[in-house]
Design a protein around this motif. Sequence first.
Motif, PDB file in Angstrom:
ATOM      1  N   PRO A  38       0.829  -1.217   0.000  1.00 42.03           N
ATOM      2  CA  PRO A  38       0.000   0.000   0.000  1.00 42.03           C
ATOM      3  C   PRO A  38       0.856   1.256   0.000  1.00 42.03           C
ATOM      4  O   PRO A  38       1.937   1.296   0.597  1.00 42.03           O
ATOM      5  N   GLY A  39       0.351   2.291  -0.667  1.00 47.91           N
ATOM      6  CA  GLY A  39       1.036   3.570  -0.685  1.00 47.91           C
ATOM      7  C   GLY A  39       0.636   4.433   0.498  1.00 47.91           C
ATOM      8  O   GLY A  39       0.066   3.957   1.480  1.00 47.91           O
ATOM      9  N   VAL A  71      -8.102   6.607  -2.147  1.00 48.83           N
ATOM     10  CA  VAL A  71      -7.003   7.543  -2.390  1.00 48.83           C
ATOM     11  C   VAL A  71      -5.646   6.881  -2.139  1.00 48.83           C
ATOM     12  O   VAL A  71      -4.616   7.425  -2.535  1.00 48.83           O
ATOM     13  N   LYS A  72      -5.642   5.736  -1.468  1.00 46.64           N
ATOM     14  CA  LYS A  72      -4.379   5.039  -1.187  1.00 46.64           C
ATOM     15  C   LYS A  72      -4.076   4.081  -2.336  1.00 46.64           C
ATOM     16  O   LYS A  72      -4.757   3.084  -2.532  1.00 46.64           O
ATOM     17  N   ARG A  73      -3.038   4.393  -3.066  1.00 47.62           N
ATOM     18  CA  ARG A  73      -2.653   3.543  -4.187  1.00 47.62           C
ATOM     19  C   ARG A  73      -2.037   2.236  -3.694  1.00 47.62           C
ATOM     20  O   ARG A  73      -1.337   2.216  -2.681  1.00 47.62           O
ATOM     21  N   VAL A  74      -2.312   1.145  -4.392  1.00 51.27           N
ATOM     22  CA  VAL A  74      -1.724  -0.153  -4.082  1.00 51.27           C
ATOM     23  C   VAL A  74      -0.750  -0.523  -5.195  1.00 51.27           C
ATOM     24  O   VAL A  74      -1.095  -0.481  -6.383  1.00 51.27           O
ATOM     25  N   GLY A 165      15.455   0.248   1.472  1.00 56.60           N
ATOM     26  CA  GLY A 165      14.549   1.152   2.155  1.00 56.60           C
ATOM     27  C   GLY A 165      13.089   0.797   1.963  1.00 56.60           C
ATOM     28  O   GLY A 165      12.711   0.227   0.942  1.00 56.60           O
ATOM     29  N   PHE A 166      12.271   1.098   2.955  1.00 56.28           N
ATOM     30  CA  PHE A 166      10.827   0.930   2.817  1.00 56.28           C
ATOM     31  C   PHE A 166      10.114   1.857   3.796  1.00 56.28           C
ATOM     32  O   PHE A 166      10.659   2.254   4.821  1.00 56.28           O
ATOM     33  N   VAL A 167       8.895   2.221   3.432  1.00 58.61           N
ATOM     34  CA  VAL A 167       8.091   3.138   4.232  1.00 58.61           C
ATOM     35  C   VAL A 167       6.965   2.372   4.905  1.00 58.61           C
ATOM     36  O   VAL A 167       6.338   1.506   4.287  1.00 58.61           O
ATOM     37  N   ASN A 168       6.716   2.669   6.164  1.00 56.35           N
ATOM     38  CA  ASN A 168       5.584   2.103   6.893  1.00 56.35           C
ATOM     39  C   ASN A 168       4.502   3.166   6.963  1.00 56.35           C
ATOM     40  O   ASN A 168       4.682   4.199   7.608  1.00 56.35           O
ATOM     41  N   SER A 169       3.383   2.919   6.303  1.00 55.13           N
ATOM     42  CA  SER A 169       2.341   3.941   6.212  1.00 55.13           C
ATOM     43  C   SER A 169       1.714   4.272   7.563  1.00 55.13           C
ATOM     44  O   SER A 169       1.000   5.262   7.697  1.00 55.13           O
ATOM     45  N   GLY A 170       1.972   3.467   8.593  1.00 54.04           N
ATOM     46  CA  GLY A 170       1.446   3.764   9.922  1.00 54.04           C
ATOM     47  C   GLY A 170       2.432   4.500  10.805  1.00 54.04           C
ATOM     48  O   GLY A 170       2.093   4.935  11.898  1.00 54.04           O
TER      49      GLY A 170
END
Length: 215
Positions: A38-39, A71-74, A165-170
């Motif tokens: 998820p974006g 609105v959250k791109r996957v 690298g990675f992003v955690n949307s929470g």
Amino acid sequence: MNQKVDSYVEGLLVGRGRLYRSDKRVLIEFPHKNPYLPGIAHCQDCGWLATGFSKLKCKNRDCNKIVPTSVKRVYEQHLDTRNSLTEVIVPFICEAMDCQAKISPGNYSTHLFLDFPSKSSSWSRLISSFPLGHSFHDFHLPNDLATRDQESKTEFVNGLLDTAGFVNSGGWLPRDGVNGHVRMRLYFQVVRNWPLVVEIDNFLRQEFKIPIQTI
């Protein structure tokens, strides 16, 4: 010589790369163990981050609206990784480096092979940046990285992000950034290389003034 491209490839190597010195070959692993990723969602009214599980909620206390999940791109990781390599990364590298690229897709990661000719100045530059070590398990940051121009330093971080690298949307923080409201946490996954963790920490703090929360 294109220092931006050199720096980007060095970032890839430090993140998930291997050097096969006798074969003049570079192997870069792009992990994608999850089929979908998820974006990041933003409120359509005020532009702040929106987070949540069953429903998304704007983090702006003055707005606090429910945000549609649409609105959250996957992202389809396997496909998007392959497309990025084919359309962006490989042309960017091969335009400046005298190498041949081969992409090998897999279920949990996609591998990029870069093969250099026998008398290659690009290969010589890579080897000079990594005089010791054979993989991301024992690489160090290039000694001259801090003396390069800002664009080259940014490309090094881009390479590191693309592989480790990675992003955690929470994982958000209630602080305004330069380009928007609230900051999103980003993680670097460094495997069995504790000296490299400290080197990356110091580099991001000194060169980009990025706050590091946890090692």
